[in-house]
Design a protein around this motif. Structure first.
Motif: not given
Length: 508
Positions: A230-233, A110-115
């Motif tokens: 940004i969140t990277v999982d 996952v790479a998540k920016v906002g929603t």
């Protein structure tokens, strides 16, 4: 005529005959290679039509197996059976040794920016993130010909605690992510530079910060979100699997001075892998079939088709490590053919002596001579200029070199961009990847430059056959005929010297 005079005449004639064997080209003659008869015949027998028939077979195998020949799939197993069956029919000693490897089963990508969430596939050898991932400011490395390849690419921005976004191309993933980590990044996102997912790629060695890959389109979108959070999982687990290599060796020739030619047989999951690496596999297979299982050679020829290259050179590495030191000593040299028909083709030979001084250093002694053999053939016979390419560790020569075995080979380019200067030498299109379908679904029968495939298959055949006769320039082991000629010349010289000594006694 006296007996002594007869001996002298034989010696003189022998010396004259030896001199006559030395070809003296005319002053205005174009340079050309004068290789062994076997190399000339094999190069003639290996045709692009024969090579292309194997590509058709590999395409149909992929078509019947969900469009892929990736290791661990029925498509790869069918590819192994096809190659091994052809070789057995040609009289080779054939084996399909198994090796155990670990596959990375993704738990979070996952790479998540906002929603908005983007697929971010962990690279092989990437460290994992904690559950829930890591969060930081998205910092985009400027896009140029070598993005993220130099420490200077990270100047002008504060990457401390950030997530670095870097476009693919120009250097290894490992170098990009290490440069980012040195600048302070806590994770790296690599954006593909060709259409499709960034899958089946590796750092090549254990990484230092979590590193994943996104598609070209998602990467472009993310470049527009630089500066946002940004969140990277990236999380995964390992699972043991078993795969096969294909090994075939001639029944003739010295078993303690083996010429080894290899190519990886697996594709990535995304496509049929007709250029990468059906091209190298097909050229190698046709060369083996035309050579036959019992050719008249001085040195045995061993061929290898490797599994799980796309997962990190696993098949070739396992094979070389399975050999004892003495068995490794039996291998005179290794020739590697990984992509020899790229649609926007370059003509690269591995830079065995580091004469191009591009940074990776030379291969083991003998590698420079192997490079010269390929360059000489392509330049003199095919009138094609050749550039050196580094031993970057991205293909199956890796473990051979690590064990001190001289290596070389050919490469027509992957995701890197062809330059205007290269277009002047080779044709094609500047500003476009050598293979725009690299590691993608579009790597099919339409993704081949058959002129490049023809030229490189001939070079493959020529160099393999030449070393099957003699590896003297690599390791000092000459051809049998050369050894016999040397002994005859030595005897003739001794006889001449003895006769001359006797004549001196008579005169004095």
């Amino acid at each position: 005529m006296s007996a002594r005079s007869g001996i002298r005449r034989v010696a003189v004639l022998a010396a004259s005959a030896s001199l006559a064997l030395i070809a003296v080209p005319a002053a205005d003659a174009a340079p050309a290679l004068d290789g062994p008869a076997l190399a000339k015949k094999l190069t003639k027998d290996v045709t692009v039509d024969g090579v292309n028939r194997h590509l058709i077979a590999l395409q149909r195998i992929a078509d019947r197996n969900n469009g892929t020949r990736a290791v661990g799939t029925p498509g790869f197993e069918a590819s192994v059976d096809y190659v091994a069956g052809k070789l057995r029919g040609a009289g080779f000693d054939v084996s399909t040794p198994e090796f155990t490897y670990q596959v990375q089963v993704t738990d979070a990508a996952v790479a998540k920016v906002g929603t908005t969430t983007y697929e971010n596939i962990p690279l092989t050898f990437s460290p994992q993130t904690p559950v829930g991932g890591v969060t930081g400011t998205l910092r985009a490395v400027p896009e140029d010909a070598t993005p993220g390849c130099e420490a200077e690419d990270f100047a002008g921005q504060d990457f401390t605690g950030s997530i670095a976004l870097i476009r693919r191309g120009g250097c290894t993933f490992d170098l990009k992510h290490r440069n980012a980590a040195a600048a302070g990044a806590i994770a790296v996102v690599i954006a593909n530079n060709v259409d499709g997912k960034l899958s089946g790629v590796t750092l090549g060695q254990p990484g230092v910060v979590p590193t994943g890959g996104v598609s070209k389109a998602d990467g472009t979108t993310l470049f527009g979100k630089a500066g946002q959070s940004i969140t990277v999982d990236l999380r995964f687990h390992q699972q043991d699997k078993v795969a096969r290599n294909v090994i075939a060796q001639t029944r003739t020739g010295r078993k303690d001075n083996v010429v080894f030619s290899g190519a990886h047989l697996d594709s990535v999951e995304a496509g049929p892998g007709i250029n990468d690496n059906g091209s190298g596999s097909a050229g190698l297979l046709e060369t083996a079939l035309q050579l036959g299982g019992s050719p008249k050679v001085n040195n045995a020829v061993r061929f290898g088709w490797w599994g799980a290259e796309e997962l990190g050179l696993l098949g070739s590495t396992a094979y070389v490590k399975s050999l004892t030191f003495e068995q490794q000593l039996d291998i005179a040299l290794y020739l590697n053919f990984d992509m020899i028909g790229s649609p926007n083709a370059a003509y690269f030979a591995y830079d065995g002596d580091d004469s191009d001084a591009t940074g990776a250093g030379p291969g083991p002694y003998g590698s420079g001579q192997i490079e010269k053999a390929f360059v000489d053939y392509l330049t003199l016979e095919k009138k094609v200029q050749v550039e050196g390419t580094d031993f970057t560790g991205r293909s199956d020569y890796g473990e051979f070199i690590a064990q001190g075995i001289p290596a070389g080979g050919l490469f027509t380019g992957a995701e890197q961009i062809k330059t205007p200067a290269q277009v002047l030498k080779w044709g094609g299109t500047a500003g476009v990847a050598y293979d725009k379908n690299y590691h993608g679904k579009g790597d099919n029968l339409g993704n081949i430059d058959r002129v490049a495939l023809d030229r490189n298959s001939d070079a493959l055949a020529w160099v393999t056959a030449s070393y099957a006769i003699s590896t003297e320039d690599v390791n000092g082991v000459p051809a049998r005929a050369s050894r016999v000629s040397a002994r005859i010349a030595a005897k003739s010289s001794k006889a001449f010297a003895t006769d001359a000594h006797h004549d001196h006694d008579v005169v004095s």
